[in-house]
Design an enzyme around this catalytic site. Structure first.
Site, PDB file in Angstrom:
ATOM      1  N   ASN A 188      42.728  35.842  39.751  1.00  0.00           N
ATOM      2  CA  ASN A 188      42.564  36.889  38.746  1.00  0.00           C
ATOM      3  C   ASN A 188      43.892  37.142  38.048  1.00  0.00           C
ATOM      4  O   ASN A 188      44.869  37.558  38.678  1.00  0.00           O
ATOM      5  CB  ASN A 188      42.061  38.178  39.400  1.00  0.00           C
ATOM      6  N   GLY A 215      36.498  45.820  50.324  1.00  0.00           N
ATOM      7  CA  GLY A 215      37.467  46.548  51.127  1.00  0.00           C
ATOM      8  C   GLY A 215      38.334  47.462  50.278  1.00  0.00           C
ATOM      9  O   GLY A 215      38.037  47.755  49.113  1.00  0.00           O
ATOM     10  N   ALA A 216      39.424  47.918  50.884  1.00  0.00           N
ATOM     11  CA  ALA A 216      40.393  48.753  50.172  1.00  0.00           C
ATOM     12  C   ALA A 216      41.771  48.155  50.410  1.00  0.00           C
ATOM     13  O   ALA A 216      42.145  47.882  51.551  1.00  0.00           O
ATOM     14  CB  ALA A 216      40.339  50.195  50.670  1.00  0.00           C
ATOM     15  N   VAL A 253      44.740  44.211  42.622  1.00  0.00           N
ATOM     16  CA  VAL A 253      44.624  42.803  42.221  1.00  0.00           C
ATOM     17  C   VAL A 253      43.265  42.482  41.589  1.00  0.00           C
ATOM     18  O   VAL A 253      43.009  41.338  41.229  1.00  0.00           O
ATOM     19  CB  VAL A 253      44.885  41.845  43.409  1.00  0.00           C
ATOM     20  N   GLY A 254      42.417  43.496  41.479  1.00  0.00           N
ATOM     21  CA  GLY A 254      41.146  43.295  40.779  1.00  0.00           C
ATOM     22  C   GLY A 254      39.944  43.059  41.661  1.00  0.00           C
ATOM     23  O   GLY A 254      38.978  42.416  41.227  1.00  0.00           O
ATOM     24  N   LYS A 255      39.953  43.585  42.877  1.00  0.00           N
ATOM     25  CA  LYS A 255      38.806  43.389  43.772  1.00  0.00           C
ATOM     26  C   LYS A 255      37.516  43.935  43.169  1.00  0.00           C
ATOM     27  O   LYS A 255      36.468  43.299  43.252  1.00  0.00           O
ATOM     28  CB  LYS A 255      39.062  44.062  45.132  1.00  0.00           C
ATOM     29  N   ASP A 299      35.624  52.959  41.384  1.00  0.00           N
ATOM     30  CA  ASP A 299      35.281  51.609  41.841  1.00  0.00           C
ATOM     31  C   ASP A 299      33.878  51.563  42.430  1.00  0.00           C
ATOM     32  O   ASP A 299      33.105  50.639  42.161  1.00  0.00           O
ATOM     33  CB  ASP A 299      36.293  51.123  42.892  1.00  0.00           C
ATOM     34  N   LYS A 339      31.031  49.897  48.946  1.00  0.00           N
ATOM     35  CA  LYS A 339      32.437  50.285  49.080  1.00  0.00           C
ATOM     36  C   LYS A 339      32.488  51.305  50.207  1.00  0.00           C
ATOM     37  O   LYS A 339      32.443  52.512  49.972  1.00  0.00           O
ATOM     38  CB  LYS A 339      32.936  50.889  47.762  1.00  0.00           C
ATOM     39  N   PRO A 342      40.572  35.221  33.288  1.00  0.00           N
ATOM     40  CA  PRO A 342      41.709  35.453  32.395  1.00  0.00           C
ATOM     41  C   PRO A 342      42.093  36.925  32.421  1.00  0.00           C
ATOM     42  O   PRO A 342      41.364  37.763  32.959  1.00  0.00           O
ATOM     43  CB  PRO A 342      41.159  35.045  31.030  1.00  0.00           C
TER      44      PRO A 342
END
Length: 227
Positions: free
Chosen positions: A177, A118-119, A14-16, A55, A38, A206
């Site tokens: 997001n 998080g993950a 979801v774009g963390k 990431d 992370k 966006p």
């Protein structure tokens, strides 16, 4: 006093990382000291410096303090699967206490904004008893919720927000997001979430096909987060 938050999402993908990186980038652009952590990353590739995760490297790039990769991502797992399963395959065991210890070392460094990513989602397991939520409860960090704006996001967001609050933690804000180029009834979904989540909307991103961090940072209300 440093502002420190935990970044979770309604799901994986979801774009963390984009959101965490954008928040750090916006703070850096104001001359603030930033740290992105992370603690656990699954889906790492072997490099000359050992296992590294894309990431975690993105967070390292937005951390103004010169932290080593191991400080940012102390537990790097090769398989791109659920962390507790990846750890078991490598005969390792994750624990909330041990991860909290890793985080605390960096949390003691002088910074203005520190974000722990998080993950997956809020209830992703660490082992047979603990989830990432147990790590956040130990650290007592307020939570930023990243909502992937797509069909089903209202239910996912409200359930996650409910779980965070039931765990006795503060929901400090949320981010909308856009994970697809177009979402049917986007404005209606956004308005519903704003009404029901009962915490500040700190960014509305966006759809960014290239996941450009600098572009995402222009959509972040960083002053609102740092108040």
């Amino acid at each position: 006093m440093a502002k420190q938050f935990f970044v979770t999402g309604t799901n994986t993908g979801v774009g963390k990382t984009l959101v965490t990186s954008a928040l750090l980038c916006a703070a850096r652009q104001q001359g603030l000291r930033t740290i992105g952590l992370k603690p656990v990353a699954a889906g790492c590739e072997l490099t000359e410096e050992g296992l590294c995760n894309e990431d975690a490297l993105a967070l390292q790039a937005q951390s103004s303090l010169p932290l080593s990769y191991a400080q940012i991502n102390p537990v790097a797992l090769a398989p791109a699967i659920a962390p507790h399963i990846a750890a078991a395959r490598e005969n390792r065991r994750l624990s909330a206490d041990r991860l909290a210890g890793f985080c605390r070392g960096s949390m003691m460094l002088p910074s203005d904004l520190l974000l722990v990513e998080g993950a997956g989602g809020w209830r992703v397991p660490l082992n047979e008893r603990e989830t990432f939520a147990d790590l956040v409860k130990i650290l007592q960090l307020p939570v930023i919720l990243v909502v992937g704006m797509e069909l089903g996001c209202i239910n996912h967001a409200l359930l996650t927000a409910e779980a965070i609050r039931r765990d006795g933690l503060e929901l400090a804000g949320w981010v909308a997001n856009s994970v697809t180029p177009e979402m049917d009834c986007y404005e209606d979904n956004l308005a519903c979430l704003q009404q029901r989540l009962d915490c500040p909307l700190i960014a509305e991103l966006p759809f960014l096909a290239d996941n450009c961090v600098e572009q995402a940072a222009t959509h972040v209300a960083i002053d609102q987060l740092l108040q």
